[in-house]
Write a protein that holds these residues in place. Sequence first.
Motif, short mmCIF file in Angstrom:
data_model
loop_
_atom_site.label_atom_id
_atom_site.label_comp_id
_atom_site.label_asym_id
_atom_site.label_seq_id
_atom_site.Cartn_x
_atom_site.Cartn_y
_atom_site.Cartn_z
N ASN A 44 0.86 -1.19 0.00
CA ASN A 44 0.00 0.00 0.00
C ASN A 44 0.90 1.24 0.00
O ASN A 44 1.48 1.61 1.01
N LEU A 45 0.99 1.91 -1.15
CA LEU A 45 1.90 3.04 -1.29
C LEU A 45 1.53 4.20 -0.39
O LEU A 45 2.39 4.98 0.04
N GLN A 46 0.24 4.36 -0.07
CA GLN A 46 -0.20 5.44 0.81
C GLN A 46 0.34 5.29 2.23
O GLN A 46 0.48 6.26 2.96
N LEU A 47 0.65 4.06 2.60
CA LEU A 47 1.14 3.79 3.95
C LEU A 47 2.66 3.65 4.02
O LEU A 47 3.21 3.43 5.09
N LYS A 48 3.32 3.79 2.89
CA LYS A 48 4.75 3.48 2.78
C LYS A 48 5.60 4.20 3.83
O LYS A 48 6.41 3.59 4.52
N ASN A 49 5.41 5.52 3.96
CA ASN A 49 6.22 6.29 4.91
C ASN A 49 5.99 5.84 6.35
O ASN A 49 6.92 5.74 7.15
N SER A 50 4.72 5.55 6.67
CA SER A 50 4.40 5.12 8.02
C SER A 50 4.99 3.73 8.31
O SER A 50 5.53 3.49 9.39
#
Length: 296
Positions: free
Chosen positions: A279-285
């Motif tokens: 899930n790219l939207q969660l990558k940083n987290s």
Amino acid sequence: MEFQKFVGIDWSGAKGKNHKGISLAINNVNQKKIQLVKSKKTNWSREEVLKFILNLSSTSKTLVGIDFAFSHPYNDKGFYYPGGPNDQPRAYKQLWEKIDNLSLYAEDFYGGRIWKHPVYGEYYNSPFKKGNLFLYRRRLTEIYAKKILSPSSSFNCVGPSGVGTGSLSGMRVLNYLKSNFNNEIGIWPFDHSKTYKKSRMVIVEIFPSLYFHYAGFSSKNKHGKEKKLLRNVLSFYNSTYNGSLNNNTKDNDDMDAIVSCAALKYFNDKGFFNKIYNNLQLKNSLKKEGWIFGVE
């Protein structure tokens, strides 16, 4: 991801080397029946748990879930310790190293010595004191978990919901594993995807109480209804347990380990492993804060 064995561990961050709050359950990939594994001593130590899972992974590819926060909140403030020193940790491995170094000579991976540090101790609500910089911060995975049940902040180390103590000792364990075994052990979701495929053991963060609620049952007030509650929850996860339970703790750590073991297998079968990781939207987290296995 294909695994031969699943291990659920209910954790403890307490002082000493004899922890009645640690419980360990195991299951094989082709079996419904879950087994509790007892310590060779009176109770498990964290070092003994470590030796057990390392030995197990030498013969079987194993998914291990352990009940503590694998990191502190980062994305809400852009720092683990906002306003802290310039050399403060800015990546998960640096955080693990810092926590390990500040409690380096404490036995059995105890992590509570950080509470007495003149700078970092101010960020925790601990038995030693409530720090001036303590905030009840949450990681993104804990915010997502709120749809079902949200855990306490990893900076809170006091009271029944004080998960921080176990998290500090747990991050010391993670630092030891990555420092000594590196890519032989995958720690999800921090490592590269190739590491999980090649490693003999993958370790994920679990939240036992969430798995009770996910199955439609409360994790509170277990006393007096342990067998029925456990049977109903395990039925949801297509698993069984026929042994006895050790009721020497209010929360019944055996039940938490057994249910977690069943949930690991359940969510792995549903492809959760890659669903969240990709899930790219969660990558940083994911790379800063980690993620609880099963939270969507």
